[in-house]
Structures are given as structure tokens and as C-alpha cells.
Scaffold this active site. Sequence first.
Site, PDB file in Angstrom:
ATOM      1  N   CYS A  75      35.473  33.774  20.379  1.00 49.77           N
ATOM      2  CA  CYS A  75      34.863  34.306  21.692  1.00 49.77           C
ATOM      3  C   CYS A  75      34.012  33.089  22.368  1.00 49.77           C
ATOM      4  O   CYS A  75      34.579  32.320  22.805  1.00 49.77           O
ATOM      5  CB  CYS A  75      34.333  35.673  21.398  1.00 49.77           C
ATOM      6  SG  CYS A  75      34.401  36.756  22.826  1.00 49.77           S
ATOM      7  N   HIS A  78      38.086  38.775  18.487  1.00 48.63           N
ATOM      8  CA  HIS A  78      37.379  38.811  17.313  1.00 48.63           C
ATOM      9  C   HIS A  78      38.146  39.233  15.995  1.00 48.63           C
ATOM     10  O   HIS A  78      37.840  40.496  15.683  1.00 48.63           O
ATOM     11  CB  HIS A  78      36.033  40.179  17.384  1.00 48.63           C
ATOM     12  CG  HIS A  78      35.313  39.420  18.644  1.00 48.63           C
ATOM     13  ND1 HIS A  78      33.916  38.735  18.283  1.00 48.63           N
ATOM     14  CD2 HIS A  78      35.116  39.361  19.937  1.00 48.63           C
ATOM     15  CE1 HIS A  78      33.335  38.433  19.284  1.00 48.63           C
ATOM     16  NE2 HIS A  78      34.229  38.829  20.377  1.00 48.63           N
ATOM     17  N   GLU A 122      36.678  38.569  12.886  1.00 51.35           N
ATOM     18  CA  GLU A 122      36.001  38.736  11.966  1.00 51.35           C
ATOM     19  C   GLU A 122      35.220  40.626  11.863  1.00 51.35           C
ATOM     20  O   GLU A 122      34.911  40.847  10.901  1.00 51.35           O
ATOM     21  CB  GLU A 122      34.672  38.127  12.361  1.00 51.35           C
ATOM     22  CG  GLU A 122      33.413  38.898  13.263  1.00 51.35           C
ATOM     23  CD  GLU A 122      34.225  38.612  14.529  1.00 51.35           C
ATOM     24  OE1 GLU A 122      34.914  38.227  14.923  1.00 51.35           O
ATOM     25  OE2 GLU A 122      33.268  39.404  15.662  1.00 51.35           O
TER      26      GLU A 122
HETATM   27  N1  LIG Z   1      29.203  36.072  26.600  1.00 48.24           N
HETATM   28  C1  LIG Z   1      30.723  35.399  26.434  1.00 48.24           C
HETATM   29  C2  LIG Z   1      31.099  35.367  25.109  1.00 48.24           C
HETATM   30  C3  LIG Z   1      31.457  37.048  24.582  1.00 48.24           C
HETATM   31  C4  LIG Z   1      31.307  37.051  23.349  1.00 48.24           C
HETATM   32  O1  LIG Z   1      31.167  36.060  22.451  1.00 48.24           O
HETATM   33  N2  LIG Z   1      31.238  38.386  22.863  1.00 48.24           N
HETATM   34  C5  LIG Z   1      31.103  38.819  21.711  1.00 48.24           C
HETATM   35  C6  LIG Z   1      29.485  39.313  21.392  1.00 48.24           C
HETATM   36  C7  LIG Z   1      29.182  40.444  20.481  1.00 48.24           C
HETATM   37  C8  LIG Z   1      29.858  39.870  19.106  1.00 48.24           C
HETATM   38  O2  LIG Z   1      29.142  38.737  18.448  1.00 48.24           O
HETATM   39  O3  LIG Z   1      30.853  40.389  18.550  1.00 48.24           O
HETATM   40  C9  LIG Z   1      31.509  36.403  27.536  1.00 48.24           C
HETATM   41  O4  LIG Z   1      31.114  37.351  27.900  1.00 48.24           O
HETATM   42  O5  LIG Z   1      32.766  35.982  27.545  1.00 48.24           O
END
Ligand SMILES: N[C@@H](CCC(=O)NCCCC(=O)O)C(=O)O
Length: 271
Positions: free
Chosen positions: A124, A233, A235
Site C-alpha cells: 500500500c 493488503h 498481510e
Molecule cells: N495513505 C495512503 C496509503 C494507504 C495505506 O497504506 N492504507 C493502509 C492503512 C492502514 C493499514 O496499515 O492497513 C493512501 O491513502 O493511498
Amino acid sequence: MNRSSSRPLIGVSACLKENGRGGWHHTVGDKYVQAALRAAGGMPVLIPAIGPEFDDEPGFVAAMDRLLDSLDGVLLTGSPSNVEPHHYGKESRAGTEHDRARDATTLPLIRHAIDRGVPLFAICRGLQEVNVALGGSLHQHVHEVEGRRDHRSPKSPDMDVNYAPTHDIDVTEGGLLHKLLGERRVKVNSLHAQGVDVLAPRARVEATCCDDGQIEALSVPDAPGFVLALQWHPEYKALSNPVSMKLFDAFSSACRARMTARSAPLLRAAE
Ligand SMILES: N[C@@H](CCC(=O)NCCCC(=O)O)C(=O)O
């Protein structure tokens, strides 16, 4: 997947967050630690967001290279914060959440990890950092881009709702992700407001969103080591997701190979 007793050391990127009482914490979501530990079979080592602490560039680079030479892989985590757009020549709207310390740590770390052949698995925000670190740019509000869907998650109190599979991705035929998954169509979760705009010159698209063509995965073909970056995601509840486990198994194998190569000189010296 063979999980020998020795565990590769996997660096996990931390965010620097204010604790609401004027203090600051280096934070990593437990699901990333658990994924490094259980899905990748490694020993997670948190990488604090310390970039700005090193005034002199050479001092930071030397410290970072020592860190990378002691790691078998790096897992770049997601975060609600966003890469500061000055890194790709843009400005952001007031109120956008950033993490200057994390950017100052991960962006050079990515370049050095790739050049040193350290296996890199980015998730992400991590994908966005890889693209920016290698000279690409981001859409800061994908849902406002003509022809793009909304890639943000519902804001449910139920994590299973927020991380539920949301849209299909088209996996690039013959690419790294296709080789690892063995399939061209997968449904993935979606929790991001930002996304790849201009692809970094060294990056290759490994998957796009079927609904709107937004880049959902990339690799770096000229990297000496494993590099895979995902916008979704894997994970989240990775152990019960066969698609995620194929990816963590590949990352684990790359980390394990580096661990073996790193320990070979020591073993020879001990003979
Ligand atoms: N802020 C960026 C990246 C989004 C992101 O990493 N979301 C996951 C947040 C929670 C987690 O760690 O699972 C965007 O908005 O593109």
C-alpha cells in the site's frame, strides 16, 4: 513451505505518530509484524522513522547500509499517512496526513535495498514509496481522477468489512506476479486514497484494477533481488488467504536465500 528453525531477519518500516499528548511513537501495525513472523517465517525487526535525525547525508547512508547489510529482507508497511508530494514535484491540500520522518527513512532505504539486492516486499503506502523513490509520481485523490473508481475502504468498526475483497485485478501476463500466483484474475481489498500516476522508469506494472486501470502491483525487473510492491493488503489474515501466502512464501524464500548467502562466509570461517 519449508520453515527451517532459523528465521531470516525482516526489517519492518515504522511510522512516526504523535500520541495525542505531545509525545511521539514509532509505530507498526501488528498485522505486519504477524505477517513477517508467521506468513514469511521471519524475525521482524522494526525500522524506526529516523531519516531526519541524520543531518549529514553520508552519515545516514552509512548507517542505513549497515542496517541493510544485517537484514535478510525489508517489508514496507501501509499507513494512513501519505508520501509528501514535494518528493514528486507536487503540493498537497491542507489537512493531508503526512509522515516526514517515515519518508526521509524509507525513500533512501528503498533505493539502497534494491541496489544491494535486499528482498523488498511493499504494501500500500509501501508501493507508493517505491514508485516515488524511483522517480515516479502519485495521484493524491484517485477517486477524483476522471475514470477512476473510489479505492478507499468503508470506515467500518469491523476490520473484516474494511479489508474485504473489493475489486478484481488484471495480472500482467508473464510477469512476476503472474508467475507467483499462476492466475490472471484475483479479487483484492482496497484501502487507499492515493495511487500511482506516473510509473517510475525502472518499474514494471504487474497488475491493474479491472474497473479503472489503476496500477495495483509493480516490480523492478533490473533489481538484483526480489522486489514486489502491492497496492492491496496481503498481510490481513494472510495465513487464511492462499493468494497472500503464495506472495509471502516467495518473499520468504528470497529472504531465506539471502540469509544463507550472508551466513556462508561465517560458516566457512568456522570450519
Ligand atoms: N495513505 C495512503 C496509503 C494507504 C495505506 O497504506 N492504507 C493502509 C492503512 C492502514 C493499514 O496499515 O492497513 C493512501 O491513502 O493511498
